[in-house]
Design an enzyme around this catalytic site. Structure first.
Site, PDB file in Angstrom:
ATOM      1  CE  LYS A 204      -3.697   2.199   2.599  1.00  0.00           C
ATOM      2  NZ  LYS A 204      -4.599   2.277   3.547  1.00  0.00           N
ATOM      3  CD  GLU A 210       9.331  -6.074   6.883  1.00  0.00           C
ATOM      4  OE1 GLU A 210       9.173  -4.861   6.387  1.00  0.00           O
ATOM      5  OE2 GLU A 210       9.316  -6.291   8.230  1.00  0.00           O
ATOM      6  N   GLY A 265      -4.754  -2.089   5.089  1.00  0.00           N
ATOM      7  CA  GLY A 265      -3.942  -3.165   4.344  1.00  0.00           C
ATOM      8  C   GLY A 265      -4.660  -4.454   4.563  1.00  0.00           C
ATOM      9  NE  ARG A 266      -5.944  -3.869  11.085  1.00  0.00           N
ATOM     10  CZ  ARG A 266      -5.417  -2.826  11.023  1.00  0.00           C
ATOM     11  NH1 ARG A 266      -4.232  -2.826  10.396  1.00  0.00           N
ATOM     12  NH2 ARG A 266      -5.687  -1.692  11.893  1.00  0.00           N
ATOM     13  CD  GLU A 351      -1.368  -4.377  11.541  1.00  0.00           C
ATOM     14  OE1 GLU A 351      -2.085  -4.240  10.427  1.00  0.00           O
ATOM     15  OE2 GLU A 351      -0.034  -4.863  11.584  1.00  0.00           O
ATOM     16  CG  HIS A 382      -3.318 -35.842  17.045  1.00  0.00           C
ATOM     17  ND1 HIS A 382      -3.335 -37.023  17.564  1.00  0.00           N
ATOM     18  CD2 HIS A 382      -4.152 -35.556  16.263  1.00  0.00           C
ATOM     19  CE1 HIS A 382      -4.525 -37.627  17.319  1.00  0.00           C
ATOM     20  NE2 HIS A 382      -4.974 -36.734  16.237  1.00  0.00           N
ATOM     21  CE  LYS A 504       6.067  -0.901  10.079  1.00  0.00           C
ATOM     22  NZ  LYS A 504       5.236  -0.370   9.110  1.00  0.00           N
TER      23      LYS A 504
END
Ligand code: F6P
Length: 541
Positions: A204, A210, A265-266, A351, A382, A504
């Protein structure tokens, strides 16, 4: 000023909690108590093509009535309507949150023309990639798509592409690279032929460390394989709300797909962020995904709060978080296709609602987002289900069951569903001391405490008829709206994420310290300085 705890419904819920906190689900479900209409009938609701059985929760009709009253007093309907209308519901960033506009069918919906135009551009491009008309620089058709993005620019598309694998073209494989750990990109590119590979750089902001690091390394990978800089346009497209930065990176303007600052974004997989989804399953299936989300949007807007799935799901979450004091909640999809749903929901829930500042800036005096976690069943059984059954901590659970399989191994499916339903039954019923004694027998009295199950552990079971693009869209939108309802009751902003900023900023300082000349390394606390010193020694040989 009215605060959450001063609302009449809050105090009524507090009193009600004291009255029913020790009540046993097992008793409520006993045949003599569970007469028509049964709990299952009273507490199962449908919407957007999905069904939710809330009956194995520690709720009564009175609980739900009070929780719905809480939602009304907290202004859930007004906030919901403000979000759909495009009002600034994200005040700290001065933005609307219009992910619902991305799947709106109504031509009067906000930004409808722009949304339609961008989706049409995506469809043309996706079709060309899918039918082989779009080729790499040597004329070969695209066989591999690599989505480079992180957080909301990764988790949504990755989750959906995995979930809809059965609908995807077998001609193209889709890969997702998010981590700045070089291992992620390195492994993703292993075995891929650059001539047949398309990179979609999704960000965005187009400034994310990253993503930009991975995008640059991927550009080097193409160039090192013999692709001329001038041919990179055939292998790189960008998705962003910041097209100028995309062009600066070197992606041709016509290969930039736009999203907008009013899409969080999410919440963005419905926008051009979903380009990898569209390439994998085609534009018709992408439209179905949007249609499913729109089904849930309409249900959320139109169904009375008393029968409104996202509202009820949110309120039951609040019941456990704020009254029972539960710290975490588990999402257990009994579906390998939904493997990445829990990690997608981690971002969506935490978030969005992992906040302490109320909308007016004051600090909350109640817990907000629970820790969200999960794994597909039956694998979780399990691994960590031991703790869910017998640990002293109560973890509310969302089980998600898909009634018909999307794969040909139909004989597995009864086993899968049986396990899902049996787990919620076992968690609810538990095993009493008396029952345990019978099982242990007279010879093993010491075993009894170890085979007692406290039971009374709350679960919701969401039922999906079949995993289609449409039902998946509805399922995702259900959780999106659940998050909004909880945020409204908690009086927080679910659409910003200031909490990611500090790390950041400090990350940039530490990164510089890892490579700077010894004399230029900045002072930190003793722990951080020692860690930097060790890393410097390793990095600099
Ligand atoms: O750091 C958090 C975050 O801003 C998320 O909210 C977002 O989804 C992710 O980073 C990626 O951001 P972008 O799409 O701008 O690269």
């Amino acid at each position: 000023m009215t605060t959450l705890k001063s609302l009449p419904a809050w105090s009524a819920l507090q009193t009600h909690y004291e009255q029913i906190r020790d009540a046993q689900l097992r008793d409520w479900f006993a045949p003599q108590n569970d007469t028509a209409p049964t709990r299952a009938e009273r507490f199962t609701f449908t919407g957007g093509g999905l069904a939710a059985d809330f009956s194995k929760n520690r709720i009564t009709d009175e609980t739900l009535g009070l929780l719905v009253q809480l939602a009304r007093e907290a202004g859930v309907e007004a906030r919901r309507d403000a979000m759909f209308a495009g009002e600034v519901v994200n005040p700290t960033e001065g933005r609307a949150a219009l992910h619902t506009a991305l799947r709106a069918m109504d031509a009067n919906a906000p930004f409808h023309a722009a949304v339609k135009a961008e989706r049409a551009k995506m469809a043309v491009f996706a079709d060309k990639v899918r039918n082989g008309a779009w080729t790499g620089h040597t004329g070969k058709r695209i066989r591999h798509v690599v989505n480079i993005g992180i957080g909301g620019s990764d988790l949504g598309p990755k989750m959906v592409v995995h979930a809809l694998h059965h609908l995807a073209t077998p001609d193209i494989s889709t890969h997702f690279v998010s981590n700045v750990d070089g291992a992620d990109l390195h492994r993703a590119l292993e075995g891929l032929n650059p001539e047949e590979t398309l990179a979609i750089v999704v960000s965005k902001t187009f400034t994310t460390l990253e993503t930009m690091t991975n995008a640059r390394s991927m550009r080097d990978w193409f160039v090192e394989s013999g692709c001329a800089e001038s041919d990179l346009a055939k292998h790189f497209v960008g998705v962003s709300a910041n097209p100028a930065e995309v062009v600066k990176f070197g992606i041709a303007r016509e290969n930039v797909f736009e999203m907008w600052d009013w899409v969080g974004g999410r919440y963005s997989l419905w926008s051009a962020v979903g380009l990898s989804i569209m390439i994998a399953v085609g534009s018709a299936q992408f439209d179905e995904l949007l249609a499913g989300a729109n089904d849930m949007d309409r249900h959320f807007r139109e169904a009375p709060l008393e029968r409104n799935l996202p509202v009820l799901q949110a309120l039951i979450g609040i019941w456990y978080r704020n009254f029972f004091g539960s710290q975490s909640y588990l999402v257990a999809p009994y579906s390998e296709a939904l493997h990445y749903l829990p990690s997608y929901l981690q971002q969506l829930e935490m978030e969005s609602n992992g906040k302490s500042a109320r909308l007016d800036g004051a600090t909350v005096d109640y817990p907000t987002s629970a820790v969200t976690w999960g794994e597909p069943g039956t694998n979780g059984q399990h691994a960590f289900f031991q703790m869910l059954h017998q640990g002293p901590t109560i973890v509310p659970i969302d089980f998600i069951a898909v009634l018909t399989p999307e794969h040909p191994l139909a004989s597995h499916h009864a086993k899968l569903l049986a396990n899902c339903f049996a787990q919620s039954e076992a968690l609810m019923l538990g095993r009493t001391v008396e029952e345990a004694r019978k099982i242990a027998g007279p010879d093993k009295p010491d075993l009894v405490p170890h085979i007692v199950f406290p039971g009374n552990r709350p679960t919701t079971t969401l039922l999906v008829d079949a995993l289609t693009a449409r039902s998946l869209g509805a399922l995702i939108a259900l959780y999106e709206h659940k998050v909004l309802v909880q945020a409204t009751v908690w009086n927080i902003n679910p659409f910003d994420q200031w909490g990611v900023e500090l790390g950041k900023i400090l990350g940039k300082v530490v990164e510089a310290d890892l490579t700077a000349a010894a004399a230029d390394v900045k002072p930190h606390d003793s722990s951080t300085s020692a860690l930097i010193a060790r890393a410097r020694a390793a990095l600099n040989g």
